[in-house]
Design a protein around this motif. Structure first.
Motif, PDB file in Angstrom:
ATOM      1  N   ALA A 104       0.839  -1.204   0.000  1.00 52.86           N
ATOM      2  CA  ALA A 104       0.000   0.000   0.000  1.00 52.86           C
ATOM      3  C   ALA A 104       0.869   1.247   0.000  1.00 52.86           C
ATOM      4  CB  ALA A 104      -0.928  -0.010   1.208  1.00 52.86           C
ATOM      5  N   ALA A 108      -0.592   3.102  -3.123  1.00 55.89           N
ATOM      6  CA  ALA A 108      -1.835   3.783  -2.739  1.00 55.89           C
ATOM      7  C   ALA A 108      -2.018   5.109  -3.466  1.00 55.89           C
ATOM      8  CB  ALA A 108      -1.857   4.013  -1.229  1.00 55.89           C
ATOM      9  N   THR A 109      -3.264   5.367  -3.849  1.00 56.56           N
ATOM     10  CA  THR A 109      -3.626   6.614  -4.510  1.00 56.56           C
ATOM     11  C   THR A 109      -4.254   7.566  -3.482  1.00 56.56           C
ATOM     12  OG1 THR A 109      -5.873   5.902  -5.031  1.00 56.56           O
ATOM     13  CG2 THR A 109      -4.127   5.310  -6.608  1.00 56.56           C
ATOM     14  N   ASP A 111      -7.224   8.661  -3.459  1.00 58.39           N
ATOM     15  CA  ASP A 111      -8.550   8.122  -3.144  1.00 58.39           C
ATOM     16  C   ASP A 111      -8.446   6.986  -2.129  1.00 58.39           C
ATOM     17  OD1 ASP A 111      -9.896   9.884  -4.743  1.00 58.39           O
ATOM     18  OD2 ASP A 111     -10.080   8.514  -6.451  1.00 58.39           O
ATOM     19  N   ASP A 112      -7.417   6.154  -2.246  1.00 57.93           N
ATOM     20  CA  ASP A 112      -7.200   5.083  -1.273  1.00 57.93           C
ATOM     21  C   ASP A 112      -6.976   5.661   0.122  1.00 57.93           C
ATOM     22  OD1 ASP A 112      -7.347   2.982  -3.145  1.00 57.93           O
ATOM     23  OD2 ASP A 112      -5.224   3.216  -3.660  1.00 57.93           O
ATOM     24  N   LYS A 115     -10.178   6.902   1.648  1.00 56.09           N
ATOM     25  CA  LYS A 115     -11.010   5.800   2.127  1.00 56.09           C
ATOM     26  C   LYS A 115     -10.475   5.248   3.438  1.00 56.09           C
ATOM     27  CE  LYS A 115     -13.204   1.512   0.613  1.00 56.09           C
ATOM     28  NZ  LYS A 115     -13.385   0.566  -0.514  1.00 56.09           N
ATOM     29  N   MET A 116      -9.172   5.115   3.561  1.00 54.59           N
ATOM     30  CA  MET A 116      -8.576   4.631   4.810  1.00 54.59           C
ATOM     31  C   MET A 116      -8.935   5.537   5.977  1.00 54.59           C
ATOM     32  SD  MET A 116      -4.703   3.637   3.626  1.00 54.59           S
ATOM     33  CE  MET A 116      -4.421   2.853   2.036  1.00 54.59           C
ATOM     34  N   SER A 145      -8.936  -1.995   3.361  1.00 53.75           N
ATOM     35  CA  SER A 145      -8.705  -0.834   2.496  1.00 53.75           C
ATOM     36  C   SER A 145      -7.208  -0.666   2.241  1.00 53.75           C
ATOM     37  CB  SER A 145      -9.296   0.434   3.123  1.00 53.75           C
ATOM     38  OG  SER A 145      -8.546   0.874   4.255  1.00 53.75           O
ATOM     39  N   ASN A 148      -6.323  -3.602  -0.240  1.00 51.86           N
ATOM     40  CA  ASN A 148      -6.795  -3.302  -1.601  1.00 51.86           C
ATOM     41  C   ASN A 148      -5.934  -2.233  -2.263  1.00 51.86           C
ATOM     42  OD1 ASN A 148      -8.887  -5.173  -1.398  1.00 51.86           O
ATOM     43  ND2 ASN A 148     -10.299  -3.669  -0.534  1.00 51.86           N
ATOM     44  N   ALA A 149      -5.421  -1.312  -1.451  1.00 54.69           N
ATOM     45  CA  ALA A 149      -4.540  -0.272  -1.999  1.00 54.69           C
ATOM     46  C   ALA A 149      -3.207  -0.854  -2.455  1.00 54.69           C
ATOM     47  CB  ALA A 149      -4.303   0.817  -0.955  1.00 54.69           C
ATOM     48  N   ARG A 151      -2.891  -3.455  -4.265  1.00 48.92           N
ATOM     49  CA  ARG A 151      -3.091  -3.937  -5.635  1.00 48.92           C
ATOM     50  C   ARG A 151      -2.597  -5.365  -5.883  1.00 48.92           C
ATOM     51  NH1 ARG A 151      -5.185   0.310  -4.862  1.00 48.92           N
ATOM     52  NH2 ARG A 151      -5.475   2.055  -6.310  1.00 48.92           N
TER      53      ARG A 151
END
Length: 245
Positions: A104, A108-109, A111-112, A115-116, A145, A148-149, A151
């Motif tokens: 992550a 991570a973006t 947006d990520d 969300k976190m 989260s 998922n970040a 990838r």
């Protein structure tokens, strides 16, 4: 029977199975249904006022989640919590938590990150509301989260399975932590991990993830020791024969 009627029946069955699944899952995760409790299809069918088919479908889903065991003699039990394997569980959790957090920090973006932060706040809100089911759910969502970040679908999937298995362990010691310190369940470590990920500090993110796992391990071991002491606290109301001065 028309195609529309068949479709309607299937939808009704699916909704029924989902209701049973969600209800039993909540009761298992909160330990209202204790490990080892038998789940008889006939009894459940009477309880939910529906046929055994959606009951069976719900139990199959719970089995896939690792929350029930469907035995060869067609009986079903709430899955046991194997405390003897707890060190191995933590070992696996630590590895997957660290690698997903490292990834992550690399991928991570914005947006990520957003969300976190929202999910970290949702966990804190659940703590303040003293809602243990929401606490374990939002804790899982927060950590997923991060995964998922990263990838990596395969590492995230394995991590999610371990987090699901650990939700009952969390519920076992929530009360103990709450009694020990009202604010102990609030988790500044979540925000520290987010900051490290946002800065792309892979080394720091890894260290924080490891410390987070260690904190979970230490708190649960404290809970087990406290339970052991509580179980064996007693006073001798009468002297044992031969012990009088």
């Amino acid at each position: 029977m028309s195609k529309v009627e068949v479709k309607t029946q299937k939808q009704a069955k699916g909704l029924g199975a989902r209701h049973v699944y969600e209800t039993l899952k909540k009761e298992i995760l909160t330990l209202a249904l204790e490990p080892g409790t038998p789940l008889d299809e006939t009894t459940l069918s009477q309880r939910f006022a529906m046929s055994r088919s959606p009951i069976r479908e719900a139990l199959v889903r719970l089995s896939a989640d690792g929350l029930v065991e469907m035995l060869s003699n067609r009986s079903t039990l709430v899955a046991p919590i194997n405390l003897a394997e707890f060190p191995r569980y933590v070992e696996a959790l630590d590895f997957l938590q660290r690698i997903n957090t490292r990834l992550a920090a690399r991928h991570a973006t914005p947006d990520d990150i957003k969300k976190m932060r929202a999910l970290a706040k949702a966990f804190d809100d659940a703590c303040r509301a003293n809602d243990y089911l929401a606490m374990s759910a939002t804790n899982r969502d927060f950590h997923m989260s991060i995964a998922n970040a990263g990838r990596n679908l395969y590492l995230a999937r394995s991590y999610g399975q371990l987090l699901d298995e650990g939700r009952r362990i969390l519920h076992m010691h929530f009360d103990y932590i709450r009694r020990s310190d009202t604010d102990a369940l609030l988790n500044p470590e979540h925000y520290e991990m987010i900051d490290a990920i946002e800065k792309r500090d892979i080394s720091l993110a890894d260290r924080l993830a490891h410390e987070h796992t260690r904190q979970f391990h230490n708190r649960f071991m404290e809970f087990l020791r406290a339970r052991y002491d509580d179980d064996f606290e007693f006073e001798l109301e009468t002297p044992i024969s031969g012990s009088e001065d």
